[in-house]
Design an enzyme around this catalytic site. Structure first.
Site, short mmCIF file in Angstrom:
data_model
loop_
_atom_site.label_atom_id
_atom_site.label_comp_id
_atom_site.label_asym_id
_atom_site.label_seq_id
_atom_site.Cartn_x
_atom_site.Cartn_y
_atom_site.Cartn_z
N LYS A 181 81.90 23.71 19.43
CA LYS A 181 82.28 22.93 20.62
C LYS A 181 83.10 23.80 21.57
O LYS A 181 84.23 24.17 21.25
CB LYS A 181 83.10 21.69 20.26
CG LYS A 181 83.19 20.76 21.48
CD LYS A 181 84.32 19.77 21.39
CE LYS A 181 85.63 20.33 21.87
NZ LYS A 181 85.69 20.63 23.32
N SER A 234 95.71 25.12 20.96
CA SER A 234 97.15 24.86 20.95
C SER A 234 97.66 24.60 19.54
O SER A 234 96.93 24.13 18.67
CB SER A 234 97.45 23.65 21.83
OG SER A 234 96.84 22.50 21.30
N THR A 235 98.91 24.91 19.32
CA THR A 235 99.55 24.67 18.03
C THR A 235 99.55 23.17 17.73
O THR A 235 99.36 22.75 16.58
CB THR A 235 100.98 25.24 18.04
OG1 THR A 235 100.87 26.66 18.20
CG2 THR A 235 101.71 24.96 16.75
N GLU A 255 93.82 29.71 14.83
CA GLU A 255 94.39 30.76 15.67
C GLU A 255 95.06 30.04 16.83
O GLU A 255 94.40 29.47 17.67
CB GLU A 255 93.28 31.70 16.12
CG GLU A 255 93.81 33.06 16.49
CD GLU A 255 94.02 33.17 17.97
OE1 GLU A 255 95.15 32.85 18.42
OE2 GLU A 255 93.09 33.54 18.68
N CYS A 289 96.70 34.03 24.23
CA CYS A 289 97.58 33.61 23.14
C CYS A 289 98.50 34.73 22.69
O CYS A 289 99.62 34.49 22.25
CB CYS A 289 96.76 33.07 21.98
SG CYS A 289 95.39 34.14 21.56
N GLU A 386 105.55 28.46 24.71
CA GLU A 386 104.40 29.17 25.27
C GLU A 386 104.08 28.56 26.63
O GLU A 386 103.82 27.36 26.74
CB GLU A 386 103.19 29.03 24.34
CG GLU A 386 101.97 29.76 24.86
CD GLU A 386 100.78 29.66 23.90
OE1 GLU A 386 100.37 28.55 23.55
OE2 GLU A 386 100.25 30.73 23.54
P1 NAI Z 1 93.78 22.28 23.17
O1 NAI Z 1 94.27 22.83 21.88
O2 NAI Z 1 93.91 20.82 23.42
O3 NAI Z 1 92.22 22.62 23.32
C1 NAI Z 1 91.52 23.59 22.59
C2 NAI Z 1 90.19 23.03 22.12
O4 NAI Z 1 90.44 21.98 21.16
C3 NAI Z 1 89.33 22.40 23.20
O5 NAI Z 1 87.99 22.67 22.94
C4 NAI Z 1 89.62 20.90 23.03
O6 NAI Z 1 88.59 20.08 23.51
C5 NAI Z 1 89.74 20.79 21.53
N1 NAI Z 1 90.49 19.64 21.02
C6 NAI Z 1 91.47 18.93 21.65
N2 NAI Z 1 91.93 17.97 20.84
C7 NAI Z 1 91.25 18.06 19.67
C8 NAI Z 1 91.29 17.36 18.42
N3 NAI Z 1 92.13 16.36 18.21
N4 NAI Z 1 90.45 17.75 17.44
C9 NAI Z 1 89.61 18.77 17.62
N5 NAI Z 1 89.52 19.47 18.77
C10 NAI Z 1 90.34 19.13 19.79
O7 NAI Z 1 94.46 23.10 24.32
P2 NAI Z 1 94.61 22.68 25.87
O8 NAI Z 1 94.98 21.25 25.98
O9 NAI Z 1 93.42 23.14 26.58
O10 NAI Z 1 95.85 23.57 26.27
C11 NAI Z 1 97.17 23.14 25.97
C12 NAI Z 1 98.04 24.32 25.64
O11 NAI Z 1 97.59 24.92 24.46
C13 NAI Z 1 98.03 25.44 26.67
O12 NAI Z 1 98.92 25.18 27.69
C14 NAI Z 1 98.41 26.62 25.82
O13 NAI Z 1 99.81 26.70 25.70
C15 NAI Z 1 97.81 26.31 24.49
N6 NAI Z 1 96.53 27.01 24.27
C16 NAI Z 1 96.50 28.07 23.45
C17 NAI Z 1 95.33 28.76 23.27
C18 NAI Z 1 95.26 29.93 22.39
O14 NAI Z 1 94.34 30.70 22.50
N7 NAI Z 1 96.18 30.11 21.48
C19 NAI Z 1 94.10 28.38 23.95
C20 NAI Z 1 94.22 27.20 24.76
C21 NAI Z 1 95.41 26.57 24.91
#
Ligand code: NAI
Ligand code: MG
Length: 475
Positions: A181, A234-235, A255, A289, A386
């Site tokens: 996804k 996100s964490t 990750e 990240c 972050e």
């Molecule tokens: P997110 O963690 O919500 O999204 C990442 C992925 O997880 C997306 O594909 C999303 O649709 C999916 N997702 C969301 N909720 C889920 C759930 N309950 N179960 C399974 N999959 C789920 O991150 P978001 O909201 O885009 O960004 C929020 C913050 O997270 C950012 O501001 C940043 O600080 C951090 N982040 C860190 C990343 C990294 O590479 N470490 C990448 C993206 C965001």
């Protein structure tokens, strides 16, 4: 203030053919989703690029069943045969590199210079690298190890196609099949990849792409017939996923976020260090990240380094991501922009000094200027949380021991950077830094042969290299 005036040098959009709407990719076919479609936009202009299907849990179930059905034959193929498909995919990615780079920049907002020179070449490199291992798993120390089965993979929006490659290439090399996804703001290159799978004649069901938001991701993670879950994001969501997987037989790699220290000693070459600081936090608008978001600079060179840094930042060009001269593109979404704004405002109200070069922001789209905070204390939220944007927090230290202590004073542990002339100091520091990757006199360097992953709240498991194979084998 720019030193030179640059005429616009936009990359042509004609190499991409974006359809008005996209379906899910299940069992080798594009199919409608049962949920309400969503739109994906170009964050630099807010222009709608396409409508994209939302997969419900029924759709995810169909995708998992297709992956299960394909698993038998795919896992029984000799590794050398699986390798042929992966090599073919890698070559098609190279052939379609320009199209993929433009599509990534349109959907994500990152500068074409980065998608063209970093993201897409690394994507191809990952497929080449894991293609090479597919028939040599025994030599990698995994003789007799079985693939896990169906992998459910959920990825973020900051490196859409690269995160897909990190997830899909090792999974397939080891004989697993996948349901992936992509993030809801950046689905288009994953759908282009689905087309590449067809072009490569990959057997139906080996790769399935389901689009949608968090609910779709939760359906992938929670599906009872998924054997392995891999997540980058996100964490906060990582915690939700760890709970969902706890008590099942599913294998999990996470990750997550970071708050990396980029540590500059007084004997470092200042101009090189400044390039590394800029690359560390302003690459990909800081949506990284492992970004070097905390600059730890030795007190004796603080003023010199900051002056050089400000001078350098004044030469960065922010604007049209498709312009080949652009250094800083658009923030990926309105939500992310709001988060960067509120965390930066918090930094100011906590007493740190905020600075940005004078830089005009376009009227339309989501933009944030490169920003530096000085006078930051370890207790400030901008030194702990972050931000995931082009925002650098500067702290100082006097001794190497103090640098280590401050660098490790974070709930995260994904990466770190060290800038010094002394090799012995690099090794001394690297031994003590609690971070999965430690760069010396460079930053944000990636290679498929090198494992990547975190300590503490940055997650667990490793991607890349031989470690990346282990995550997809029953060892
Ligand atoms: P997110 O963690 O919500 O999204 C990442 C992925 O997880 C997306 O594909 C999303 O649709 C999916 N997702 C969301 N909720 C889920 C759930 N309950 N179960 C399974 N999959 C789920 O991150 P978001 O909201 O885009 O960004 C929020 C913050 O997270 C950012 O501001 C940043 O600080 C951090 N982040 C860190 C990343 C990294 O590479 N470490 C990448 C993206 C965001
Ligand atoms: Mg988009």
């Amino acid at each position: 203030m720019a030193i030179f005036e640059y005429a616009p040098a936009p990359e042509s959009r004609d190499v991409v053919d974006i359809k008005p709407s996209y379906g899910l990719f299940i069992d080798g076919e594009f199919a409608d989703g049962s949920g309400t479609p969503f739109k994906t936009i170009n964050p630099a202009t807010e222009e709608k690029l396409a409508e994209v299907a939302t997969a419900t849990s029924d759709d995810v179930d169909r995708a998992v069943r297709a992956a299960r059905k394909a698993f038998g034959a795919w896992s029984e193929l000799p590794g050398a045969e699986r390798a042929k498909y992966l090599f073919r995919i890698a070559r098609i990615i190279q052939e379609r590199a320009r199209e993929l780079a433009v599509l990534e920049s349109l959907d994500n907002g990152k500068p074409i210079r980065e998608s063209r020179d970093v993201d897409v070449p690394l994507v191809a490199a990952h497929f080449f690298y894991y293609a090479g291992w597919a028939d040599k798993l025994a030599y990698a120390g995994f003789g007799g190890a079985r693939p896990l089965g169906v992998a459910g993979q959920v990825i973020p929006w900051n490196f859409p196609l690269l995160m897909l490659a990190w997830k899909i290439a090792p999974a397939l090399a080891c004989g697993n099949t996948v349901v992936l996804k992509p993030a809801e703001t950046t689905p288009l290159t994953a759908l282009a990849f689905a087309d590449i799978c067809r072009q490569a004649d990959l057997p139906p069901g080996v790769v399935n792409i389901v689009t949608g938001a968090g609910e779709t991701g939760a359906a992938v993670v929670g599906h009872p017939d998924v054997n392995k879950v891999a997540f980058t994001g996100s964490t906060e969501v990582g915690r939700v996923i760890a709970r969902a997987v706890a008590g099942t037989d599913k294998k999990l790699t996470l990750e997550l976020g970071g708050k990396a220290a980029n540590i500059v000693f007084e004997d470092a070459a200042v101009d090189q260090a400044v390039e590394g600081i800029v690359n560390g936090i302003f690459f990909n608008q800081g949506h990284v990240c492992c970004a070097g978001s905390r600059l730890l600079v030795q007190e004796s060179v603080h003023d010199e380094v900051l002056e050089a840094l400000r001078r350098r930042l004044s030469t960065l060009r922010l604007g049209d991501p498709l312009d080949k001269n652009t250094d800083i593109g658009a923030i990926n979404s309105a939500e992310q922009l709001a988060k960067i704004r509120s965390l930066s405002d918090l930094g100011e109200s906590e007493g740190a000094q905020r600075w940005s070069p004078s830089c005009e922001l376009p009227d339309k789209g989501f933009w944030f200027p490169p920003t530096v905070f000085t006078g930051v204390a370890q207790s400030h939220s901008i030194a702990r949380d972050e931000i995931f944007g082009p925002v650098l927090s500067v702290l100082t230290f006097r001794t190497p021991a103090e640098a280590v202590e401050k660098a490790n004073n974070t709930p995260y542990g994904l990466s770190a950077g060290i800038w010094t002339e002394k090799g012995s100091r690099i090794l001394w520091m690297a031994d003590r830094l609690r971070a999965g990757v430690v760069w010396a006199n460079t930053f944000n360097k990636f290679d498929p042969a090198s494992p990547f992953g975190g300590y503490k709240e940055s997650g667990y498991g490793r991607e890349g290299g031989l470690h990346g194979l282990e995550a997809y084998l029953d060892v």
